[in-house]
Motif scaffolding. Sequence first.
Motif, PDB file in Angstrom:
ATOM      1  N   VAL A   4     -25.828 -15.287 -11.719  1.00  0.00           N
ATOM      2  CA  VAL A   4     -26.506 -15.485 -12.995  1.00  0.00           C
ATOM      3  C   VAL A   4     -26.050 -16.793 -13.640  1.00  0.00           C
ATOM      4  O   VAL A   4     -26.862 -17.598 -14.044  1.00  0.00           O
ATOM      5  CB  VAL A   4     -26.262 -14.290 -13.944  1.00  0.00           C
ATOM      6  N   VAL A  55     -21.855 -13.044 -14.609  1.00  0.00           N
ATOM      7  CA  VAL A  55     -22.583 -12.780 -15.856  1.00  0.00           C
ATOM      8  C   VAL A  55     -21.643 -13.095 -17.023  1.00  0.00           C
ATOM      9  O   VAL A  55     -20.567 -12.533 -17.119  1.00  0.00           O
ATOM     10  CB  VAL A  55     -23.068 -11.311 -15.929  1.00  0.00           C
ATOM     11  N   THR A  83     -18.499  -9.561 -13.933  1.00  0.00           N
ATOM     12  CA  THR A  83     -18.201 -10.444 -15.058  1.00  0.00           C
ATOM     13  C   THR A  83     -16.709 -10.424 -15.346  1.00  0.00           C
ATOM     14  O   THR A  83     -16.014  -9.471 -14.997  1.00  0.00           O
ATOM     15  CB  THR A  83     -18.990 -10.003 -16.309  1.00  0.00           C
TER      16      THR A  83
END
Length: 183
Positions: A4, A55, A83
């Motif tokens: 991402v 992320v 993340t």
Amino acid sequence: MVTVSQQPNFKRIQSEIEREVEMTLEGDNLWNREDQLRSRLKDQNSRVLIILDDVWEDLHDLEKLGIPRGSNHNHRCRVTLMTCLRDVCENMEAQKIMEVGTLPEKEAQILFRQKASNLVDNPSLFDIAKDVAKECKGLPFAIITVAGELKQKTKPSWEDALKQLCDAKTRNIPGVHSKVYKF
């Protein structure tokens, strides 16, 4: 698996998912593409695991990407977030959060050697590799990133990397998001 990154590009993310689930999204309209992708991911005849890596912020609504959300549906699509920021998981209402902490020094060294494959071919790098790995402070993300960058590099590059790591001010490392510094 889709990276991402700090500045997500929704069209690129959709395209990567599209490629992995072997479909073709028609048109450039994000909403139209979202509907097509959601339809494919809800298909009862398939199982899909989407891993969203790196992320940095709440993606607000996975539906905007075309990823079905929630547990009140019968489709077989699951999403895993990767993340450094627990808040991201909480804000996105993750059902289960699994934290990965720092590695003990011995495990950090093993991971570093695995990711920096040229250590086997160049024993003169063993000592400097140990020091570089130690400067990564047991952080798996740092170990993988630094080892990957040094893979197939010469000894002067390793020495330079070690110097930069030793001299680095935690607020001035290029490419590292400021939210990481609190760790």
